[in-house]
Design a protein around this motif. Structure first.
Motif, mmCIF file in Angstrom:
data_model
loop_
_atom_site.group_PDB
_atom_site.id
_atom_site.type_symbol
_atom_site.label_atom_id
_atom_site.label_comp_id
_atom_site.label_asym_id
_atom_site.label_seq_id
_atom_site.Cartn_x
_atom_site.Cartn_y
_atom_site.Cartn_z
ATOM 1 N N THR A 192 -5.511 12.990 -0.756
ATOM 2 C CA THR A 192 -5.144 12.652 0.614
ATOM 3 C C THR A 192 -3.902 11.762 0.606
ATOM 4 O O THR A 192 -3.606 11.115 -0.405
ATOM 5 C CB THR A 192 -6.298 11.912 1.308
ATOM 6 N N PRO A 193 -3.166 11.711 1.700
ATOM 7 C CA PRO A 193 -2.005 10.806 1.755
ATOM 8 C C PRO A 193 -2.386 9.361 1.434
ATOM 9 O O PRO A 193 -1.643 8.667 0.736
ATOM 10 C CB PRO A 193 -1.513 10.943 3.201
ATOM 11 N N GLU A 194 -3.541 8.922 1.892
ATOM 12 C CA GLU A 194 -3.979 7.552 1.617
ATOM 13 C C GLU A 194 -4.179 7.329 0.122
ATOM 14 O O GLU A 194 -3.801 6.291 -0.407
ATOM 15 C CB GLU A 194 -5.285 7.234 2.374
ATOM 16 N N LEU A 195 -4.778 8.298 -0.565
ATOM 17 C CA LEU A 195 -5.014 8.169 -2.000
ATOM 18 C C LEU A 195 -3.696 8.107 -2.769
ATOM 19 O O LEU A 195 -3.575 7.393 -3.750
ATOM 20 C CB LEU A 195 -5.865 9.332 -2.510
ATOM 21 N N GLY A 201 -1.012 6.870 -1.601
ATOM 22 C CA GLY A 201 -0.233 5.726 -1.147
ATOM 23 C C GLY A 201 0.833 6.070 -0.128
ATOM 24 O O GLY A 201 1.866 5.412 -0.047
ATOM 25 N N ARG A 202 0.585 7.106 0.644
ATOM 26 C CA ARG A 202 1.543 7.537 1.666
ATOM 27 C C ARG A 202 0.915 7.409 3.046
ATOM 28 O O ARG A 202 -0.292 7.447 3.193
ATOM 29 C CB ARG A 202 1.918 9.005 1.478
ATOM 30 N N GLU A 203 1.765 7.321 4.020
ATOM 31 C CA GLU A 203 1.306 7.389 5.398
ATOM 32 C C GLU A 203 1.081 8.860 5.731
ATOM 33 O O GLU A 203 1.849 9.721 5.297
ATOM 34 C CB GLU A 203 2.363 6.819 6.351
ATOM 35 N N PRO A 204 0.034 9.162 6.492
ATOM 36 C CA PRO A 204 -0.134 10.558 6.921
ATOM 37 C C PRO A 204 1.116 11.002 7.681
ATOM 38 O O PRO A 204 1.678 10.247 8.465
ATOM 39 C CB PRO A 204 -1.348 10.506 7.850
ATOM 40 N N ASP A 253 -16.814 4.948 3.795
ATOM 41 C CA ASP A 253 -15.820 5.951 3.428
ATOM 42 C C ASP A 253 -15.933 6.253 1.937
ATOM 43 O O ASP A 253 -16.233 5.356 1.134
ATOM 44 C CB ASP A 253 -14.400 5.439 3.721
#
Length: 182
Positions: free
Chosen positions: A88-91, A93-96, A66
């Motif tokens: 992105t949500p991951e970057l 620190g959020r959940e999609p 990845d």
């Protein structure tokens, strides 16, 4: 104005190529574009992206792993055309999120829509960029150690400003090859 370049690490050193990001819509698209820039699928490819001394990003692709992403200023990137791809949500620190499920929820804290929460003062968002997407932090986000094994420390990466892409290339020993595509 944006500048984007690919640096591929080969047995012979770094190879640079400029790239157009017009057809890139997702981080996966960007990773695929980077993988296509090298003959050896196991080589490390860096995508260096910069918006005129406002923010920069390093995206590292190692083979089929990845992508690893660092963004120097998430709030500034969030206002750019490429922010949607990188932040992105991951970057962040959020959940999609599933927007359709969120739209059906009402305000569960007992306040009316648009009314501030009682426990948050006027200073709660004083550091937030009013033009950035809601919840986007000001400052760097992502993997600030993604270049450590290539000789660029986290401290060096975080200290960059101005012409960061050229400074990164210089620290990597790739300034000359980057200059050929600049």
């Amino acid at each position: 104005m944006y500048f984007a370049a690919l640096l591929a690490r080969t047995e012979d050193g770094w190879e640079a190529s400029d790239t157009e990001l017009d057809d890139v819509e997702t981080l996966d698209d960007l990773a695929d574009l980077a993988r296509e820039a090298t003959a050896d699928a196991d080589e490390t490819v860096l995508v260096l992206l910069e918006q005129e001394d406002i923010w920069y990003s390093v995206i590292r692709i190692d083979g089929e792993d990845d992508p690893r992403v660092f963004v120097s200023n998430a709030a500034a990137a969030g206002r750019s055309a490429y922010g949607e791809i990188l932040l992105t949500p991951e970057l962040l620190g959020r959940e999609p999120e599933d927007d359709s499920a969120l739209d059906s929820l009402t305000d569960l804290d007992g306040t009316e829509d648009g009314e501030p929460d009682a426990d948050t003062g006027a200073d709660a968002d004083s550091d937030a960029d009013p033009d950035a997407p809601p919840g986007t932090p000001a400052g760097p986000v992502g993997d600030s150690e993604l270049l450590e094994d290539l000789g660029v420390s986290e401290k060096q990466l975080l200290a960059l400003n101005g012409d960061a892409v050229n400074e990164i290339a210089d620290l990597l020993g790739a300034a000359d090859v980057l200059e050929t595509v600049r």
